[in-house]
Design an enzyme around this catalytic site. Structure first.
Site, PDB file in Angstrom:
ATOM      1  N   ARG A 173       0.835  -1.203   0.000  1.00 34.93           N
ATOM      2  CA  ARG A 173       0.000   0.000   0.000  1.00 34.93           C
ATOM      3  C   ARG A 173       0.871   1.256   0.000  1.00 34.93           C
ATOM      4  NH1 ARG A 173      -5.235  -0.099   1.938  1.00 34.93           N
ATOM      5  NH2 ARG A 173      -4.916   1.836   3.069  1.00 34.93           N
ATOM      6  N   ARG A 177       9.900   6.029  -2.518  1.00 36.56           N
ATOM      7  CA  ARG A 177      10.203   6.974  -3.596  1.00 36.56           C
ATOM      8  C   ARG A 177      11.650   7.425  -3.550  1.00 36.56           C
ATOM      9  NH1 ARG A 177       5.219   9.893  -2.306  1.00 36.56           N
ATOM     10  NH2 ARG A 177       3.529   8.749  -3.317  1.00 36.56           N
ATOM     11  N   ARG A 249      -9.105  -6.301  13.189  1.00 31.83           N
ATOM     12  CA  ARG A 249      -8.573  -5.345  14.153  1.00 31.83           C
ATOM     13  C   ARG A 249      -9.607  -4.257  14.367  1.00 31.83           C
ATOM     14  NH1 ARG A 249      -4.828  -7.231  17.188  1.00 31.83           N
ATOM     15  NH2 ARG A 249      -3.880  -5.176  17.574  1.00 31.83           N
ATOM     16  N   ARG A 279      -0.711   6.188  15.963  1.00 31.88           N
ATOM     17  CA  ARG A 279      -0.591   7.524  15.355  1.00 31.88           C
ATOM     18  C   ARG A 279      -1.459   8.522  16.114  1.00 31.88           C
ATOM     19  NH1 ARG A 279      -3.399   5.896   9.491  1.00 31.88           N
ATOM     20  NH2 ARG A 279      -5.344   5.118  10.364  1.00 31.88           N
ATOM     21  N   GLU A 300      -4.487   6.967  18.458  1.00 29.69           N
ATOM     22  CA  GLU A 300      -5.161   5.799  17.885  1.00 29.69           C
ATOM     23  C   GLU A 300      -4.486   4.525  18.367  1.00 29.69           C
ATOM     24  OE1 GLU A 300      -5.915   6.569  13.737  1.00 29.69           O
ATOM     25  OE2 GLU A 300      -5.965   4.437  13.293  1.00 29.69           O
ATOM     26  N   TYR A 348      -9.235  -5.531   2.647  1.00 28.17           N
ATOM     27  CA  TYR A 348      -8.729  -4.243   3.130  1.00 28.17           C
ATOM     28  C   TYR A 348      -8.886  -3.221   1.990  1.00 28.17           C
ATOM     29  CZ  TYR A 348      -5.081  -1.286   5.422  1.00 28.17           C
ATOM     30  OH  TYR A 348      -4.357  -0.279   6.019  1.00 28.17           O
ATOM     31  N   ASP A 350     -10.042   0.549   0.368  1.00 24.83           N
ATOM     32  CA  ASP A 350     -10.220   1.974   0.625  1.00 24.83           C
ATOM     33  C   ASP A 350     -11.555   2.440   0.039  1.00 24.83           C
ATOM     34  OD1 ASP A 350      -7.755   2.023   1.810  1.00 24.83           O
ATOM     35  OD2 ASP A 350      -6.698   2.665   0.004  1.00 24.83           O
TER      36      ASP A 350
END
Ligand code: UDP
Length: 381
Positions: A173, A177, A249, A279, A300, A348, A350
């Site tokens: 995911r 770079r 989860r 996070r 979180e 999973y 989006d």
């Protein structure tokens, strides 16, 4: 006119409902067990601070499918937003996803893109040929130091298992770079709705042939009243967990308020295992076009979803996939029933993928009589 039942008023159910009723051939009744629409994308303006809160965690819309982008923009204005995540590690604060800035700062170098590529390929484990697990994927493409500092601890906290038990697809995911682009996503279109996600879903559902029953869980006895049911809750929940529970989860959000700028960014990840949360999100930064004196942040925490917890992330461990295959046999044996969305198909996914799949599914349904409708919005296994 045939009446179709849909369980769940998140994006999967809402988009499908809208597409079906717009054909003029169907009316839709949606059962939503919560007291609000939009599922885990739900946003609400905080009465105390006026900040728009992403109640079930940060959602940044991004897609490269133009039809999906055009579709959501029909129902509300999206403001430009790029997610530029920062990560706290044991070696300090860095930019995510891993980019040339991260690599140069982490290794205290000033490499060019080509030099960094060469450097990373040297430290990556080239003996791993076809990485299947999260850990192998990380060791092959990042090497042990970046893996340990950015991914090992965070992933153990987030998933509660060793990263070698998780599929490589979870790490895939995130891009790596070799330039200074620190935009978390690579999608062509990115943004956040000016008035929040719930407003978008509300407008999608605003059609005379769609009725939404809030606070009403779908129960299998309702099935006989409908030509067809699309279920967007967990597949195992539909079958009352009779073969057992698939692992998910769940998340816990611990709110704390402040003034001014609490952390200077929308999302900061905490990669070390020593920090119990994964996070912190400061939600006013998801709406940089707004100004607020006060601020709201959320730590979180991740945990295994137990009875009564909200499922967020399908774990998809080997044992889960075996159970899923058995639930799919039950699903296939039952006529007039399809499973849709992240929970329904135990993947999973989006938001943009769910919307795209509902658009595609609606197209397929409108081309066939309801006896031949697809069982799933996408392949569960
Ligand atoms: N991840 C990590 N460290 C980070 C960010 C992500 O180890 O700082 C791993 C973790 O396993 C996570 C996965 O990458 O579950 C996918 O991250 P993403 O940001 O896509 O997760 P989401 O925002 O959907 O929770």
């Amino acid at each position: 006119m045939e009446t179709i039942g849909i369980a769940g008023a998140g994006f999967a159910g809402a988009v499908l409902a809208r597409e079906l009723v717009e054909s003029g051939k169907y009316q839709v009744v949606i059962f939503e067990q919560r007291d609000h629409i939009a599922g885990n994308c739900h946003t609400v303006r905080d009465p105390k601070t006026q900040v728009m809160i992403h109640q079930y965690g940060p959602h940044i819309f991004n897609t490269s499918r133009e039809d999906v982008w055009d579709y959501v923009n029909r129902f509300g204005k999206f403001m430009p937003f790029m997610n530029r995540v920062k990560a706290v590690t044991e070696k300090g604060m860095f930019s995510l996803p891993i980019n040339l800035m991260t690599i140069n700062q982490f290794f205290d170098k000033t490499m060019s893109p080509e030099e960094a590529k060469e450097f990373i390929s040297q430290i990556g484990d080239s003996s791993i040929e076809n990485p299947q697990s999260f850990e192998d994927q990380a060791l092959k493409f990042l090497g042990p130091d970046l893996y340990k500092n950015f991914f090992y601890g965070y992933t153990k906290k987030q998933w509660g298992v060793e990263p070698k038990e998780l599929p490589a697809s979870i790490l895939q995911r995130l891009p790596i770079r070799f330039n200074y682009d620190d935009n978390y996503f690579t999608s062509r279109f990115q943004g956040i709705p000016e008035e929040g996600y719930t407003k978008i879903v509300e407008r999608i559902l605003d059609h005379p042939m769609i009725s939404v029953q809030l606070g009403e869980p779908f129960v299998p006895e309702y099935k006989k009243e409908f030509k067809h049911i699309f279920f967007s809750g967990p597949m195992d929940a539909y079958f009352q967990y009779k073969l057992g529970r698939m692992n998910y989860r769940s998340l816990i959000f611990d709110r704390f308020d402040g003034k001014g700028d609490m952390q200077g960014n929308a999302v900061i990840n905490y990669c070390s295992q020593e920090v119990p949360y994964t996070r912190i999100s400061e939600h006013k930064h998801f709406a940089p076009w707004e100004t607020h004196e006060e601020s709201v942040s959320f730590r979180e925490y991740s945990k295994l979803a137990e009875e009564g917890d909200i499922p967020y992330y399908p774990m998809r461990l080997a044992e889960d996939k075996e159970l899923l295959a058995r639930y799919m046999e039950l699903a296939e044996a039952e006529k007039g029933l399809s499973f849709i969305g992240r929970l329904g198909t135990y993947r999973y996914l989006d938001m943009h993928v769910v919307i795209g799949e509902s658009l595609d599914l609606a197209k397929a349904c409108l081309a066939e009589s309801s006896d031949a409708w697809p069982k799933y919005s996408g392949k569960p296994l």
